[in-house]
Design a protein around this motif. Structure first.
Motif, mmCIF file in Angstrom:
data_model
loop_
_atom_site.group_PDB
_atom_site.id
_atom_site.type_symbol
_atom_site.label_atom_id
_atom_site.label_comp_id
_atom_site.label_asym_id
_atom_site.label_seq_id
_atom_site.Cartn_x
_atom_site.Cartn_y
_atom_site.Cartn_z
ATOM 1 N N VAL A 160 49.936 17.222 6.158
ATOM 2 C CA VAL A 160 50.469 18.191 5.216
ATOM 3 C C VAL A 160 50.022 17.801 3.808
ATOM 4 O O VAL A 160 50.120 16.638 3.413
ATOM 5 C CB VAL A 160 52.010 18.221 5.288
ATOM 6 N N ARG A 161 49.530 18.779 3.071
ATOM 7 C CA ARG A 161 49.146 18.560 1.678
ATOM 8 C C ARG A 161 50.226 19.136 0.758
ATOM 9 O O ARG A 161 51.039 19.965 1.176
ATOM 10 C CB ARG A 161 47.802 19.222 1.389
ATOM 11 N N ASP A 216 49.984 21.298 -1.507
ATOM 12 C CA ASP A 216 49.915 22.749 -1.683
ATOM 13 C C ASP A 216 50.347 23.525 -0.440
ATOM 14 O O ASP A 216 50.331 24.754 -0.426
ATOM 15 C CB ASP A 216 48.514 23.189 -2.132
ATOM 16 N N ASP A 217 50.736 22.820 0.628
ATOM 17 C CA ASP A 217 51.285 23.474 1.822
ATOM 18 C C ASP A 217 52.801 23.688 1.712
ATOM 19 O O ASP A 217 53.395 24.346 2.572
ATOM 20 C CB ASP A 217 51.046 22.620 3.075
ATOM 21 N N ARG A 269 54.718 27.097 1.971
ATOM 22 C CA ARG A 269 54.664 27.665 3.325
ATOM 23 C C ARG A 269 55.604 26.887 4.255
ATOM 24 O O ARG A 269 56.238 27.460 5.139
ATOM 25 C CB ARG A 269 53.217 27.618 3.847
ATOM 26 N N GLU A 291 49.446 23.368 13.850
ATOM 27 C CA GLU A 291 49.254 24.763 13.500
ATOM 28 C C GLU A 291 48.612 25.523 14.649
ATOM 29 O O GLU A 291 47.875 24.948 15.447
ATOM 30 C CB GLU A 291 48.336 24.901 12.282
ATOM 31 N N ILE A 318 52.633 27.719 11.414
ATOM 32 C CA ILE A 318 53.180 26.383 11.644
ATOM 33 C C ILE A 318 53.970 26.407 12.954
ATOM 34 O O ILE A 318 54.904 27.201 13.115
ATOM 35 C CB ILE A 318 54.082 25.943 10.481
#
Length: 311
Positions: A9-10, A12-13, A16, A55, A67
Motif C-alpha cells: 500500500v502506498r 496515495d492509496d 481508496r 487487488e 480491493i
C-alpha cells in the motif's frame, strides 16, 4: 476475466482504502474521518505503518482495481505493548493508537527505533486494520485472498524479531473473533478491546504464518538502504522500470545497485550463488540468472533486507 495480485500500500492509496474500510466501520469506527485519513497517509510515508493489499484487476484497463483484502500493521516497543496489556483501553485499541499519534506521542515505532529493537530485545507487532472478502470463509475467492495475504505478510514481516502480536477485537463479528482464537490469540482483560498472541509459544503451531517473526538472525551481506529497497521491490515482482519509478531514481542507478548486490554476494564465497564454470570457455552466469538466484536466497533470508542495528 479478473486477476488477483498482491502489492504494498502506498500513501496515495489511502483515500481508496478509507472507502474500502467504510464497509467495516463496526470494526474500526468512523474511517471517513479526514484526520484519520491524513494520519494514515503520514504513517505510511514515515514507514511507521505497513500496508499490504490484494487487488482484483479487471481486463478493462480503465477499471480501477478493487480491493479484495487489506492488512495494515505497525510495531510497538515491548514496554508500550506491555502497558496496553496491563491496562487495556476502554475505547477500541485502534482509536487509542491513532489518538496517541495525533497527540505527537508516537506509539508506533519509526524505522530507526525498529532497527534498534530488532537488534535488541525484540518488537511487538500491532495490527491496525485487516479485512478479507465477506461471506463464506471457505469460498475459493476468500481462500485465494487469504493465501496471498499470508505470503505477503511473510514477505514483508519475515526477518523481524517479534515477541508478541496485538490485534483489536473484531466488534460485532463473532466469526472474526473465533478465527483469531484459533490462530492462538487470547482476549486481554474484560473490556473486549484487545487480543494478544504470545509468539514465544509459536512452536505449538508448526505451520503458523507468524513463524517468520521468530526465525531471525543478524544480516551478513551488509546491504545499503538503497540495495535493501531494490531487493524488497524486486521480491514483490516489480520490474527495473517500476523500481526506478517507485524509488524516483534512474534506470541506470537501478542497474548499478544490482551490480553492487552481485559484488557483495560474490564477496561471500561460502554462498556460492554464482559458481564458476567448470571449463574456461563455458559461459558465465548471466544477469537474469544472477537476479533469480539472489532473489531466491533473499526470500529465504529476509533478515538481509530488514532494518538491523547492532548493539
Amino acid at each position: 476475466m479478473s486477476i488477483f495480485q498482491r502489492r504494498l500500500v502506498r500513501a496515495d492509496d489511502v483515500r481508496r482504502i478509507g472507502a474500502h474500510l467504510r464497509q467495516f466501520e463496526h470494526h474500526y469506527g468512523p474511517v471517513e474521518d479526514e484526520q484519520r485519513v491524513v494520519l494514515l497517509q503520514q504513517l505510511l510515508q514515515e514507514k511507521a505503518a505497513t500496508g499490504l493489499m490484494v487487488e482484483r484487476n479487471s481486463a478493462d484497463a480503465e477499471v480501477l482495481p478493487e480491493i479484495v483484502a487489506l492488512g495494515i500493521s505497525g510495531f510497538l516497543s515491548l514496554d508500550d505493548a506491555n502497558r496496553l496489556l496491563e491496562s487495556p483501553p476502554e475505547e477500541p485499541i485502534v482509536d487509542r493508537i491513532y489518538a496517541l499519534e495525533q497527540q505527537g506521542r508516537q506509539p508506533l515505532l519509526r524505522p530507526e527505533q525498529i532497527a534498534h529493537a530488532n537488534a535488541g530485545d525484540g518488537l511487538a507487532l500491532m495490527f491496525l486494520h485487516f479485512s478479507l472478502p465477506p461471506g463464506d470463509p471457505e469460498a475459493p475467492e476468500t481462500q485465494q485472498a487469504l493465501a496471498l495475504m499470508q505470503s505477503s505478510f511473510r514477505l514483508h514481516h519475515g526477518g523481524y524479531h517479534c515477541n508478541i502480536a496485538l490485534h483489536p477485537v473484531p466488534q460485532g463479528d463473532p466469526k472474526g473473533k473465533q478465527s483469531l482464537l484459533q490462530m492462538g490469540f487470547e482476549p486481554v482483560g474484560n473490556r473486549d478491546t484487545l487480543m494478544v498472541f504470545d509468539l514465544r509459544t509459536i512452536d505449538q503451531y508448526p505451520y503458523h504464518p507468524f513463524n517468520c517473526l521468530r526465525r531471525t538472525r543478524a544480516p551478513t551481506l551488509g546491504l545499503s538502504p538503497g540495495e535493501r529497497e531494490l531487493l524488497n521491490l524486486a521480491l514483490w515482482g516489480n520490474s527495473d522500470v517500476l523500481i526506478a519509478e517507485s524509488l524516483n531514481i534512474s534506470l541506470d542507478t537501478v542497474r548499478k545497485r544490482w551490480r553492487k548486490v552481485f559484488q557483495k554476494i560474490e564477496d561471500q564465497p561460502d554462498l556460492a550463488l554464482f559458481p564458476e564454470p567448470e571449463k574456461a570457455d563455458a559461459p558465465q552466469t548471466r544477469g537474469p540468472e544472477k537476479r533469480q538466484r539472489v532473489l531466491q536466497f533473499i526470500d529465504t533470508h529476509l533478515e538481509e533486507i530488514r532494518l538491523f542495528q547492532g548493539k
